[in-house]
Design an enzyme around this catalytic site. Structure first.
Site, short mmCIF file in Angstrom:
data_model
loop_
_atom_site.label_atom_id
_atom_site.label_comp_id
_atom_site.label_asym_id
_atom_site.label_seq_id
_atom_site.Cartn_x
_atom_site.Cartn_y
_atom_site.Cartn_z
N SER A 100 0.49 -1.52 -0.09
CA SER A 100 0.07 0.17 0.26
C SER A 100 0.87 1.36 0.38
O SER A 100 1.59 1.38 -0.55
CB SER A 100 -0.82 0.55 1.13
OG SER A 100 -1.74 0.95 1.32
N ASP A 239 -3.08 6.38 -3.24
CA ASP A 239 -1.52 5.80 -2.84
C ASP A 239 -1.38 4.52 -3.81
O ASP A 239 -2.18 4.25 -4.70
CB ASP A 239 -1.95 5.35 -1.22
CG ASP A 239 -2.39 4.53 -1.38
OD1 ASP A 239 -3.60 3.49 -2.48
OD2 ASP A 239 -2.80 3.30 -0.35
N ASP A 241 -1.33 1.04 -3.54
CA ASP A 241 -2.08 1.05 -4.74
C ASP A 241 -3.89 0.13 -4.75
O ASP A 241 -4.45 -0.59 -5.02
CB ASP A 241 -2.30 -0.49 -3.47
CG ASP A 241 -2.71 -0.58 -1.88
OD1 ASP A 241 -3.18 0.67 -1.82
OD2 ASP A 241 -3.61 -1.70 -1.70
N ASP A 243 -6.23 1.87 -3.13
CA ASP A 243 -7.44 1.95 -2.38
C ASP A 243 -7.41 3.56 -1.53
O ASP A 243 -8.33 3.20 -0.99
CB ASP A 243 -7.44 0.66 -1.70
CG ASP A 243 -6.55 0.71 -0.52
OD1 ASP A 243 -5.29 1.70 -0.31
OD2 ASP A 243 -6.26 -0.28 -0.18
#
Length: 443
Positions: A100, A239, A241, A243
């Protein structure tokens, strides 16, 4: 107690602790044994752009195959895309290889169930129990095969666009989109361009080592500067990833997850589609709670972590919740946090009201909030010490009813987080550093 899984899967420094090739291989096998319940015997794997993704993708692929599950690879794709495609391909599960917002030298592994939701605690415990057993490979004729979903980006782009009103367009808007050199680099700019916006894309040149480095939702200086210098209407920062989302208004002011929740709740209420109230977390700004109260919108706080927000939403049959860090859940639009879709929902609210981003946030007044992170290594817990607890009580007494103190261990990084909130920014900063110093003395 779980030994491997944290608040968002398994995460850590590559090659150390939990994040080793050996564990990834065994984890793929253990997860395959637990999750192969729907009869399709296939699992989808997506990853972000960090260099170690190749390593863990191969190890997970081997482990799943050894358990008899076939693997469908997507390459770099956002976390919510994996959740969506897991559902559409009727897969047993989806796997995301990502840390992440963490630096490139960390990585992680998290799972989605067949319905695109994060795994329940009981299933993660089942997987951990399998990890304790010796790896036994299925017979050769039962081994899983590997294929690639070549059209995954196009499928997900169309999915995202489907959350914007069909009778509206983003024509006339100039938007800066920051992809953090992460998994949305080839997705997000195209989504907003195809909806009609003029897009200035930054953070779209991943090299395996630069993910989240001085760009993206956890490092907002670059996008704030770009929005102002380019005369853009707003900015959208994702960010690594994809999400979570943070936004920027045309003046360069950061709009965080709490303000995005406020925009979405106000929009849903004005259209008569708000179902219940809003779930935030212990970190949510008191200003959000007060602003929602002015509109008679109920508000509840969960523990920190979007999985706990989801639990509370389901308990109360509400739809909208999230974290000030930018994890936004709207169960009318998906099963997990999705930065691109959340941004589309805000843009749809702007179009419906013919309003700017600053117009939509003019009635929420955020209280000064300071978060100080103290690096923490070891098994002892500084937050249980008398010195830290006494300092916390002292600050809470000074702040009174117009302030809060929250101390917690991060579930994703080796950090102690010290959060203080109150009316006067200078006092809040002083109080946060005072408590953080007490923690540092013990660490």
């Amino acid at each position: 107690m779980k030994k491997f899984f944290g608040t968002d899967g398994i995460r850590g420094k590559v090659g150390a602790g939990k994040m080793t090739p050996e564990l990834a291989l065994k984890l793929g096998w253990a997860a395959g044994r637990v999750l192969s319940r729907n009869g399709t015997n296939k699992v989808i794997i997506g990853k972000d752009t960090r260099i170690s993704g190749y390593l863990f993708e191969s190890a997970m692929e081997a482990g799943l195959s050894a358990a008899g599950l076939s693997v469908m690879l997507m390459g770099p794709m956002p976390t919510p895309a994996v959740a969506y495609l897991t559902r559409t391909f009727r897969a047993e599960a989806g796997v995301v290889i990502s840390a992440s917002h963490n630096p490139y030298y960390d990585n992680g592994i998290k799972f989605f169930s067949a319905d695109g939701s994060k795994l329940a605690d009981e299933i993660e415990l089942d997987i951990e129990r399998e990890l304790e057993k010796p790896l036994v490979c299925v017979e050769s004729h039962l081994l899983g095969k590997v294929s690639r979903i070549d059209d995954a980006p196009g499928r997900y782009i169309e999915y995202c666009k489907g959350h914007f009103p069909a009778d509206q367009t983003l024509h006339g808007l100039k938007i800066v989109v920051d992809c953090a050199h992460g998994a949305t680099y080839h997705i997000a700019p195209n989504v907003f361009r195809e909806l009609g916006a003029e897009v200035i894309a930054i953070g779209v040149s991943p090299d395996g080592l630069n993910i989240n480095h001085e760009v993206g939702a956890t490092s907002m200086a670059k996008i704030c500067e770009t929005v102002v210098s380019a005369g853009a209407d707003l900015g959208i920062a994702l960010d690594g990833d994809g999400d979570r989302i943070m936004m920027v208004d045309r003046h360069g002011r950061v709009i965080d997850g709490d303000e995005i929740l406020y925009i979405l709740a106000c929009d849903a209420k004005s259209r008569g589609v708000l179902h219940g109230g809003v779930v935030g977390t212990l970190m949510s700004n008191l200003g959000l709670e007060l602003a929602l109260a002015e509109l008679d919108i109920p508000f509840l706080r969960s523990k920190v972590g979007d999985r706990y927000v989801m639990q509370l939403l389901k308990e109360h049959d509400w739809r909208i919740g999230g974290e000030n860090s930018g994890h936004i859940l709207n169960l009318d639009h998906g099963t997990t946090g999705d930065g691109i879709v959340a941004g589309i929902q805000v843009l749809a609210a702007m179009r419906r009201r013919n309003a700017s981003l600053e117009d939509l946030t003019e009635n929420i007044k955020m209280l000064p909030q300071v978060l100080v992170n103290v690096r923490f290594e070891g098994e002892h817990n500084p937050l249980e010490s008398k010195e830290v607890l006494d300092a916390k009580l002292e600050v809470e007494t000074k702040l009174g009813a117009r302030g809060r103190v929250l101390l917690r261990k991060s579930g994703t990084e080796p950090l102690i987080r010290v959060m203080v909130e109150g009316d006067i920014e200078a006092d809040v900063l002083m109080h946060a550093n005072y408590i953080a110093d007490k923690v540092r003395n013990l660490v």
